[in-house]
Scaffold this motif. Structure first.
Motif, PDB file in Angstrom:
ATOM      1  N   ALA A   2       1.057  -1.088  -0.504  1.00 35.43           N
ATOM      2  CA  ALA A   2       0.011  -0.457   0.070  1.00 35.43           C
ATOM      3  C   ALA A   2       1.355   1.249  -0.409  1.00 35.43           C
ATOM      4  CB  ALA A   2      -0.606  -0.136   1.380  1.00 35.43           C
ATOM      5  N   THR A   3       1.092   1.353  -1.045  1.00 38.16           N
ATOM      6  CA  THR A   3       1.900   2.983  -1.635  1.00 38.16           C
ATOM      7  C   THR A   3       1.112   4.359  -0.510  1.00 38.16           C
ATOM      8  OG1 THR A   3       2.930   2.009  -3.257  1.00 38.16           O
ATOM      9  CG2 THR A   3       3.527   4.455  -3.004  1.00 38.16           C
ATOM     10  N   SER A   4       2.261   5.053   0.363  1.00 38.83           N
ATOM     11  CA  SER A   4       1.667   6.256   0.658  1.00 38.83           C
ATOM     12  C   SER A   4       2.146   7.746   0.143  1.00 38.83           C
ATOM     13  CB  SER A   4       1.921   6.412   2.413  1.00 38.83           C
ATOM     14  OG  SER A   4       2.940   6.087   2.248  1.00 38.83           O
ATOM     15  N   ASN A   5       1.374   7.411  -1.071  1.00 38.34           N
ATOM     16  CA  ASN A   5       2.140   8.850  -2.347  1.00 38.34           C
ATOM     17  C   ASN A   5       0.837   8.993  -2.017  1.00 38.34           C
ATOM     18  OD1 ASN A   5       2.570  10.107  -4.902  1.00 38.34           O
ATOM     19  ND2 ASN A   5       4.375   9.454  -4.337  1.00 38.34           N
ATOM     20  N   GLU A  19     -13.179   0.100  -6.851  1.00 35.63           N
ATOM     21  CA  GLU A  19     -14.534   0.341  -6.745  1.00 35.63           C
ATOM     22  C   GLU A  19     -14.627   0.060  -5.679  1.00 35.63           C
ATOM     23  OE1 GLU A  19     -16.107  -2.145  -9.464  1.00 35.63           O
ATOM     24  OE2 GLU A  19     -15.418  -1.154 -11.234  1.00 35.63           O
ATOM     25  N   HIS A  20     -14.136  -0.809  -4.461  1.00 37.41           N
ATOM     26  CA  HIS A  20     -14.993  -1.557  -3.101  1.00 37.41           C
ATOM     27  C   HIS A  20     -13.876  -1.024  -2.038  1.00 37.41           C
ATOM     28  CE1 HIS A  20     -18.073  -4.301  -4.664  1.00 37.41           C
ATOM     29  NE2 HIS A  20     -17.435  -4.030  -5.797  1.00 37.41           N
ATOM     30  N   SER A  21     -13.386   0.318  -2.107  1.00 34.31           N
ATOM     31  CA  SER A  21     -12.566   1.498  -1.349  1.00 34.31           C
ATOM     32  C   SER A  21     -13.407   1.395  -0.309  1.00 34.31           C
ATOM     33  CB  SER A  21     -11.248   2.163  -1.710  1.00 34.31           C
ATOM     34  OG  SER A  21     -12.634   2.922  -1.845  1.00 34.31           O
ATOM     35  N   ALA A  22     -12.666   2.355   0.844  1.00 35.79           N
ATOM     36  CA  ALA A  22     -13.554   1.929   1.740  1.00 35.79           C
ATOM     37  C   ALA A  22     -14.234   3.605   1.879  1.00 35.79           C
ATOM     38  CB  ALA A  22     -12.601   2.472   3.045  1.00 35.79           C
ATOM     39  N   THR A  40     -12.650  -8.995  -3.679  1.00 36.10           N
ATOM     40  CA  THR A  40     -12.854  -7.956  -4.716  1.00 36.10           C
ATOM     41  C   THR A  40     -11.781  -6.778  -4.123  1.00 36.10           C
ATOM     42  OG1 THR A  40     -14.539  -8.760  -5.053  1.00 36.10           O
ATOM     43  CG2 THR A  40     -14.375  -6.105  -5.269  1.00 36.10           C
ATOM     44  N   LEU A  41     -11.723  -6.327  -3.223  1.00 39.52           N
ATOM     45  CA  LEU A  41     -10.704  -5.515  -2.865  1.00 39.52           C
ATOM     46  C   LEU A  41      -9.686  -5.750  -2.844  1.00 39.52           C
ATOM     47  CD1 LEU A  41     -12.181  -4.181   0.587  1.00 39.52           C
ATOM     48  CD2 LEU A  41     -11.783  -3.032  -1.476  1.00 39.52           C
ATOM     49  N   VAL A  42      -9.248  -7.244  -2.500  1.00 38.46           N
ATOM     50  CA  VAL A  42      -7.414  -7.690  -2.620  1.00 38.46           C
ATOM     51  C   VAL A  42      -7.078  -7.236  -4.200  1.00 38.46           C
ATOM     52  CG1 VAL A  42      -5.618  -9.334  -3.660  1.00 38.46           C
ATOM     53  CG2 VAL A  42      -7.615  -9.414  -0.777  1.00 38.46           C
ATOM     54  N   LYS A  43      -7.669  -7.718  -5.451  1.00 39.31           N
ATOM     55  CA  LYS A  43      -7.840  -7.449  -6.775  1.00 39.31           C
ATOM     56  C   LYS A  43      -8.263  -6.475  -7.157  1.00 39.31           C
ATOM     57  CE  LYS A  43     -10.083 -11.916  -7.756  1.00 39.31           C
ATOM     58  NZ  LYS A  43     -11.469 -12.892  -8.753  1.00 39.31           N
ATOM     59  N   ALA A  44      -8.383  -5.289  -6.508  1.00 35.64           N
ATOM     60  CA  ALA A  44      -8.861  -3.940  -6.788  1.00 35.64           C
ATOM     61  C   ALA A  44      -7.349  -3.525  -6.842  1.00 35.64           C
ATOM     62  CB  ALA A  44      -9.837  -3.261  -6.198  1.00 35.64           C
ATOM     63  N   PRO A 609      -1.288  -5.893   0.234  1.00 35.99           N
ATOM     64  CA  PRO A 609      -3.006  -5.519   0.611  1.00 35.99           C
ATOM     65  C   PRO A 609      -4.156  -6.587   0.443  1.00 35.99           C
ATOM     66  CG  PRO A 609      -0.972  -6.372  -1.451  1.00 35.99           C
ATOM     67  CD  PRO A 609      -0.258  -6.473   0.417  1.00 35.99           C
ATOM     68  N   GLU A 610      -3.482  -8.034   1.063  1.00 34.18           N
ATOM     69  CA  GLU A 610      -4.350  -8.786   1.307  1.00 34.18           C
ATOM     70  C   GLU A 610      -5.504  -8.109   3.281  1.00 34.18           C
ATOM     71  OE1 GLU A 610      -5.665 -13.486   2.593  1.00 34.18           O
ATOM     72  OE2 GLU A 610      -3.786 -12.970   1.807  1.00 34.18           O
ATOM     73  N   LEU A 611      -4.726  -8.224   4.023  1.00 35.45           N
ATOM     74  CA  LEU A 611      -4.747  -7.686   4.811  1.00 35.45           C
ATOM     75  C   LEU A 611      -5.512  -5.955   4.904  1.00 35.45           C
ATOM     76  CD1 LEU A 611      -1.467  -7.923   7.498  1.00 35.45           C
ATOM     77  CD2 LEU A 611      -4.215  -8.680   7.933  1.00 35.45           C
ATOM     78  N   ASN A 612      -5.110  -5.292   3.508  1.00 37.68           N
ATOM     79  CA  ASN A 612      -5.953  -4.032   3.474  1.00 37.68           C
ATOM     80  C   ASN A 612      -7.625  -4.158   3.280  1.00 37.68           C
ATOM     81  OD1 ASN A 612      -6.384  -1.372   1.822  1.00 37.68           O
ATOM     82  ND2 ASN A 612      -3.896  -1.055   2.640  1.00 37.68           N
ATOM     83  N   ALA A 613      -7.000  -5.175   2.313  1.00 35.35           N
ATOM     84  CA  ALA A 613      -8.754  -5.275   2.097  1.00 35.35           C
ATOM     85  C   ALA A 613      -9.394  -5.909   3.359  1.00 35.35           C
ATOM     86  CB  ALA A 613      -8.696  -6.451   1.115  1.00 35.35           C
ATOM     87  N   LYS A 614      -8.904  -6.722   4.069  1.00 26.12           N
ATOM     88  CA  LYS A 614      -9.679  -7.196   5.186  1.00 26.12           C
ATOM     89  C   LYS A 614     -10.149  -6.162   5.809  1.00 26.12           C
ATOM     90  CE  LYS A 614      -8.167 -11.968   5.126  1.00 26.12           C
ATOM     91  NZ  LYS A 614      -6.954 -12.713   6.514  1.00 26.12           N
ATOM     92  N   TYR A 615      -9.114  -5.145   5.814  1.00 18.57           N
ATOM     93  CA  TYR A 615      -9.312  -3.463   6.916  1.00 18.57           C
ATOM     94  C   TYR A 615     -11.048  -3.513   6.647  1.00 18.57           C
ATOM     95  CZ  TYR A 615      -9.105   0.532   8.503  1.00 18.57           C
ATOM     96  OH  TYR A 615      -8.882   2.619   9.229  1.00 18.57           O
ATOM     97  N   HIS A 616     -10.541  -2.931   4.640  1.00 17.17           N
ATOM     98  CA  HIS A 616     -11.223  -1.872   4.275  1.00 17.17           C
ATOM     99  C   HIS A 616     -13.001  -2.950   4.534  1.00 17.17           C
ATOM    100  CE1 HIS A 616      -9.203   1.467   2.458  1.00 17.17           C
ATOM    101  NE2 HIS A 616      -8.280   0.736   2.644  1.00 17.17           N
ATOM    102  N   GLU A 617     -12.713  -3.781   4.158  1.00 21.38           N
ATOM    103  CA  GLU A 617     -14.271  -4.652   4.224  1.00 21.38           C
ATOM    104  C   GLU A 617     -14.902  -4.150   6.259  1.00 21.38           C
ATOM    105  OE1 GLU A 617     -15.362  -9.140   4.505  1.00 21.38           O
ATOM    106  OE2 GLU A 617     -13.784  -9.031   4.987  1.00 21.38           O
TER     107      GLU A 617
END
Length: 642
Positions: A2-5, A19-22, A40-44, A609-617
């Motif tokens: 997850a780049t923080s740019n 499409e499925h971001s927070a 879906t989030l992981v793929k996105a 990325p996978e943790l990020n997806a679970k977090y947004h969920e």
């Protein structure tokens, strides 16, 4: 990763892709099937990093680089101890305690440590470990507030440059400590002053009206600093011996950072542990000195009538800031290299306890020596032999060592070597903060190249502090460029994470990361107590502001104008970056644009990325569970206690 740019914040194609971001979740009326949200989030997110130039115009030049991690968790803990335990513990804490009620100061200090120091330390550790972002990119949590991180980095850079000059003075004393006799123990004709040999035992009470000065003080002022009586005519030329000594700390810092945290983590074992070995040796020696017990008792003896003075509480807050090194970005920087599940709750407890115990230990050592000095001089009051700040380390302590009849060189070497190692530990942390900021923006740069660049720039700027007017500039820039700026930005830092990002969301992040619930102590401190105390201290500081002076010396008018410019350059980073963030967004409606400036970026969260997806969920589910029409009082309650 997850780049923080910052470029992500207004990159329209990237937002469409996620499409499925927070952010998207909060705007959609229907809930996606729970079983498909994470995948879906992981793929996105993965697709977001594989988009072509037309879709990612603002970030095409930012390569995907995996962030470094500590070799072992213990390296992070030891690095934090080396960062926090520094010169402020050895000379600032003892003198501040003496000046503000002795043992009575310890009570406000401990209260402030519990209500301000530990909550901020824990918060800074948490938010950076959670996001794997340094002190600037961590404000992806609220992009409009990014200027706080920039301003804190600015202050850290100022402190880093002058801190190394203090290490140069320490190195000068360390080298001189091998001399026999000690060079500050005897007077020199070149000083052209009425002088008393520090090695001699004289009756201070009998010579109270004498204009004579000890050789230890004259050695520091005349021989080491070549201190000028005024800087109205300029700061003078650098002293070549101090310039050479300045090379030593910067060489040590450069070598420590040559491989980034991979090398600094290994050096942390020595930087954090060695000073305690020396302290224990010195404590044993001090306890054998006549009069040492009187000095220690004076150090902890309470003056209860002063405990309710606002000045004492202000001193306690500033001491906590300097002692724990909070609100300068350093703690965030170190935490950003942690494993996602590292137990920072344990670490913050260990560091805060160790820092306090070290301050007390240093106080007993220093005032034990001062008590011995007062005893042999037959001083009617111990305050007559005490110097504040650097004078405590470079005048009072050397003066006492000069009177030792048994092996004074050993104890001089031990003391100044301890000071040097303590200082290097703190300076490495500050230099690593600057390195992290640079490499977060330019990840292709090698650590060795950045380390050499920082060392060269720091050395070049540090040379000005080796001039006869260097100490005038050091105190001046410390006040206007570091202390004052840090206090202002600390207030906004707490507001950002406690109320804009939200205490409730912070607590949910902790549970997601560590699997633990956050207690009422932390919630109440983050939500109410800590921001209120910081605001009150800032108001008190402004209300009681007096023209800054150096040992009674009033600077030229132009210097004060320069000082306020230095202050403004740090504080105005906040509104400047807020305006920049607003102008950079693409929403057509200015209200939506304004609100989005304070919302986390779409890639905010864990680095994986996978943790990020679970977090947004989980964020989406929490947002959906909240009532839409809540009163202001209910929102305040939910933010702290939900």
């Amino acid at each position: 990763m997850a780049t923080s740019n910052p470029g992500f914040e207004c990159d329209e194609p990237a937002v469409v892709t996620l499409e499925h971001s927070a952010a998207s979740f909060s705007e959609r009326n229907r809930k996606p099937p729970p079983a498909t949200v994470a995948s879906t989030l992981v793929k996105a997110i993965e697709r977001n990093f594989q988009t072509g130039p037309s879709e990612m115009k603002l970030v095409t030049n930012i390569p995907k680089v995996q962030r470094d991690k500590w070799g072992k968790d213990i390296e992070f803990l030891l690095s934090c101890i080396a960062l926090s335990v520094g010169l402020g513990n050895v000379w600032r804490f003892p003198f501040t305690a003496l000046e503000n009620g002795g043992g009575a100061f310890v009570i406000p200090y401990l209260i402030v440590l519990l209500l301000v120091g530990r909550p901020i330390y824990y918060l800074e550790m948490l938010i950076s470990q959670f996001s794997s972002r340094g002190c600037i990119n961590v404000y992806d949590a609220s992009p409009a507030m990014r200027g706080i991180g920039v301003g804190q980095t600015y202050s850290t850079f100022i402190v880093m440059t002058y801190y190394a000059s203090l290490m140069a003075i320490t190195m000068r004393y360390l080298i001189a400590s091998f001399g026999d006799p000690l060079p500050w123990s005897e007077c020199s004709e070149s000083w052209n002053a009425t002088c008393i040999d520090s090695r001699l035992i004289t009756n201070l009470a009998a010579n109270a009206t004498s204009a004579a000065v000890t050789s230890a003080e004259l050695y520091f002022v005349k021989d080491v600093l070549h201190e000028a009586s005024t800087i109205h005519g300029g700061i003078g030329t650098p002293d070549w011996r101090l310039v050479l000594c300045l090379l030593v700390p910067w060489t040590c810092i450069c070598l420590t950072l040559i491989k980034g945290i991979k090398s600094s983590g290994k050096v942390a074992y020595f930087l954090a542990i060695f000073p305690y070995v020396v302290m224990l040796v010195l404590l044993v020696r001090v306890c054998t000195l006549e009069g040492a017990a009187d000095g220690m008792l004076y150090f902890i003896k309470p003056q209860w009538d002063r405990i309710f003075e606002a000045k004492v509480w202000y001193a306690a807050v500033t001491q906590v800031f300097f002692s724990l090194t909070i609100c300068f970005g350093n703690v965030m920087m170190y935490s950003s290299y942690n494993r996602f599940t590292n137990n920072v709750y344990r670490d913050v407890t260990i560091v805060s306890v160790m820092d306090t115990l070290t301050s007390m230990l240093a106080g007993f050592i220093v005032f034990g020596v001062i008590g011995h000095l007062a005893h042999v001089l037959d001083a009617p009051n111990i305050q007559q032999v005490v110097r504040g700040g650097a004078g405590l380390a470079f005048i009072t302590y050397p003066d006492a060592i000069a009177k030792f009849t048994f092996w004074p060189q050993f104890f001089a070497v031990a003391f100044f070597l301890m000071l040097f190692v303590l200082g290097i530990g703190s300076n490495v942390g500050m230099a690593t903060t600057i390195m992290t900021v640079i490499r977060d923006r330019f990840p292709h740069l090698q650590p060795a190249l950045v380390a050499v660049g920082i060392a060269l720039v720091g050395f070049a700027i540090g040379v000005i502090y080796t001039t006869p007017g260097g100490q005038y500039l050091l105190d001046f820039l410390d006040f206007y460029g570091a202390s004052f700026v840090a206090l202002v930005l600390a207030v906004f830092e707490m507001i950002t994470f406690s109320w804009i990002y939200g205490t409730a969301r912070l607590c949910r992040d902790i549970e997601f990361m560590l699997g633990i619930k956050t207690g009422l102590y932390w919630r109440i401190c983050w939500g109410f107590v800590t921001p209120s105390m910081l605001t009150a201290i800032l108001v008190y500081h402004i209300a009681t502001y007096e023209t800054f002076s150096f040992n009674g010396y009033i600077y030229p008018e132009g210097m004060y104008a320069f000082g306020w410019c230095v202050f403004a350059a740090g504080v105005l980073q906040l509104p400047a970056w807020a305006v920049y963030t607003f102008l950079k967004r693409k929403e057509p409606d200015w209200k939506d644009r304004f609100l989005h400036c304070f919302r986390p970026t779409h890639d905010w969260g864990p680095e994986d990325p996978e943790l990020n997806a679970k977090y947004h969920e989980s964020v989406y589910k929490d947002e959906q569970s909240l009532p839409r029409d809540r009163s202001i009082a209910r929102r305040i309650y939910d933010n702290v206690f939900s």
